[in-house]
Design a protein around this motif. Structure first.
Motif, PDB file in Angstrom:
ATOM      1  N   TRP A  28       0.833  -1.197   0.000  1.00 35.44           N
ATOM      2  CA  TRP A  28       0.000   0.000   0.000  1.00 35.44           C
ATOM      3  C   TRP A  28       0.878   1.261   0.000  1.00 35.44           C
ATOM      4  CZ3 TRP A  28      -4.207   1.888  -1.577  1.00 35.44           C
ATOM      5  CH2 TRP A  28      -4.710   3.095  -1.082  1.00 35.44           C
ATOM      6  N   LYS A  29       1.939   1.259   0.775  1.00 32.60           N
ATOM      7  CA  LYS A  29       2.850   2.407   0.822  1.00 32.60           C
ATOM      8  C   LYS A  29       3.530   2.608  -0.532  1.00 32.60           C
ATOM      9  CE  LYS A  29       3.735   2.217   5.779  1.00 32.60           C
ATOM     10  NZ  LYS A  29       4.709   1.859   6.823  1.00 32.60           N
ATOM     11  N   ARG A  30       3.891   1.513  -1.200  1.00 31.99           N
ATOM     12  CA  ARG A  30       4.498   1.633  -2.530  1.00 31.99           C
ATOM     13  C   ARG A  30       3.500   2.222  -3.525  1.00 31.99           C
ATOM     14  NH1 ARG A  30       6.721  -4.164  -2.907  1.00 31.99           N
ATOM     15  NH2 ARG A  30       5.276  -4.134  -4.633  1.00 31.99           N
ATOM     16  N   ILE A  31       2.263   1.799  -3.432  1.00 34.95           N
ATOM     17  CA  ILE A  31       1.223   2.355  -4.311  1.00 34.95           C
ATOM     18  C   ILE A  31       1.057   3.844  -4.033  1.00 34.95           C
ATOM     19  CG2 ILE A  31      -1.258   2.360  -4.809  1.00 34.95           C
ATOM     20  CD1 ILE A  31      -1.161  -0.710  -4.310  1.00 34.95           C
ATOM     21  N   LYS A  32       0.987   4.210  -2.750  1.00 32.78           N
ATOM     22  CA  LYS A  32       0.818   5.620  -2.369  1.00 32.78           C
ATOM     23  C   LYS A  32       2.012   6.459  -2.840  1.00 32.78           C
ATOM     24  CE  LYS A  32      -1.483   7.298   0.505  1.00 32.78           C
ATOM     25  NZ  LYS A  32      -2.496   8.297   0.404  1.00 32.78           N
ATOM     26  N   ASP A  33       3.207   5.898  -2.807  1.00 24.90           N
ATOM     27  CA  ASP A  33       4.379   6.631  -3.285  1.00 24.90           C
ATOM     28  C   ASP A  33       4.275   6.908  -4.785  1.00 24.90           C
ATOM     29  OD1 ASP A  33       5.548   6.736  -0.784  1.00 24.90           O
ATOM     30  OD2 ASP A  33       6.901   5.038  -1.148  1.00 24.90           O
ATOM     31  N   LYS A  34       3.802   5.923  -5.520  1.00 25.01           N
ATOM     32  CA  LYS A  34       3.708   6.070  -6.971  1.00 25.01           C
ATOM     33  C   LYS A  34       2.476   6.884  -7.382  1.00 25.01           C
ATOM     34  CE  LYS A  34       4.016   3.598 -11.263  1.00 25.01           C
ATOM     35  NZ  LYS A  34       5.238   3.188 -11.884  1.00 25.01           N
ATOM     36  N   TYR A  35       1.375   6.723  -6.649  1.00 25.68           N
ATOM     37  CA  TYR A  35       0.114   7.405  -6.959  1.00 25.68           C
ATOM     38  C   TYR A  35      -0.393   8.121  -5.704  1.00 25.68           C
ATOM     39  CZ  TYR A  35       0.369   4.047 -10.776  1.00 25.68           C
ATOM     40  OH  TYR A  35       0.780   3.299 -11.842  1.00 25.68           O
ATOM     41  N   PRO A  36       0.152   9.290  -5.401  1.00 24.37           N
ATOM     42  CA  PRO A  36      -0.171   9.962  -4.134  1.00 24.37           C
ATOM     43  C   PRO A  36      -1.651  10.318  -3.954  1.00 24.37           C
ATOM     44  CG  PRO A  36       1.484  11.198  -5.380  1.00 24.37           C
ATOM     45  CD  PRO A  36       1.130   9.997  -6.180  1.00 24.37           C
ATOM     46  N   ASP A  37      -2.394  10.459  -5.047  1.00 23.31           N
ATOM     47  CA  ASP A  37      -3.809  10.842  -4.940  1.00 23.31           C
ATOM     48  C   ASP A  37      -4.756   9.647  -4.912  1.00 23.31           C
ATOM     49  OD1 ASP A  37      -3.014  13.492  -5.011  1.00 23.31           O
ATOM     50  OD2 ASP A  37      -3.229  13.642  -7.182  1.00 23.31           O
ATOM     51  N   VAL A  38      -4.240   8.456  -4.729  1.00 19.75           N
ATOM     52  CA  VAL A  38      -5.068   7.253  -4.805  1.00 19.75           C
ATOM     53  C   VAL A  38      -6.218   7.283  -3.798  1.00 19.75           C
ATOM     54  CG1 VAL A  38      -3.700   5.795  -3.239  1.00 19.75           C
ATOM     55  CG2 VAL A  38      -4.977   4.752  -5.103  1.00 19.75           C
ATOM     56  N   ASP A  39      -6.043   7.912  -2.659  1.00 23.26           N
ATOM     57  CA  ASP A  39      -7.111   7.988  -1.658  1.00 23.26           C
ATOM     58  C   ASP A  39      -8.290   8.836  -2.120  1.00 23.26           C
ATOM     59  OD1 ASP A  39      -5.928   6.381   0.286  1.00 23.26           O
ATOM     60  OD2 ASP A  39      -4.838   8.058   1.166  1.00 23.26           O
ATOM     61  N   GLU A  40      -8.068   9.709  -3.082  1.00 21.28           N
ATOM     62  CA  GLU A  40      -9.101  10.641  -3.516  1.00 21.28           C
ATOM     63  C   GLU A  40      -9.825  10.189  -4.775  1.00 21.28           C
ATOM     64  OE1 GLU A  40      -7.105  14.406  -3.827  1.00 21.28           O
ATOM     65  OE2 GLU A  40      -6.158  14.129  -1.884  1.00 21.28           O
TER      66      GLU A  40
END
Length: 81
Positions: A28-40
């Motif tokens: 999940w952290k790797r995804i967030k690093d690559k796609y910082p807006d994924v939560d939105e």
């Protein structure tokens, strides 16, 4: 990031229907690093995007014959000149 090696756990209900997917916090952290807006991604659309969608839907309604299946578009793009 290589998503092909990501460990995924599927969560099913009592009927065997898949209701969720779990990944490790590291993935999940790797995804967030690559796609910082994924939560939105599932948040509300901005007004300008709603207006653009409305314009495109109106154009389709005015000229529905211009719609073509995506497969036709891909075939056309694959043609050599």
């Amino acid at each position: 990031m290589n998503f092909e090696i990501m460990a995924v756990n599927y969560v099913s209900d009592n009927s065997g229907y898949t209701i969720a997917v779990q990944i490790s916090i590291e993935d999940w952290k790797r995804i967030k690093d690559k796609y910082p807006d994924v939560d939105e991604l599932d948040g509300p659309l901005p007004e300008w995007q709603k207006q653009l969608i409305d314009q495109r839907l109106a154009a389709i309604e005015q000229n529905p014959d211009r719609l073509r299946p995506i497969d036709e578009l891909f075939s056309e793009l694959d043609k050599e000149d």
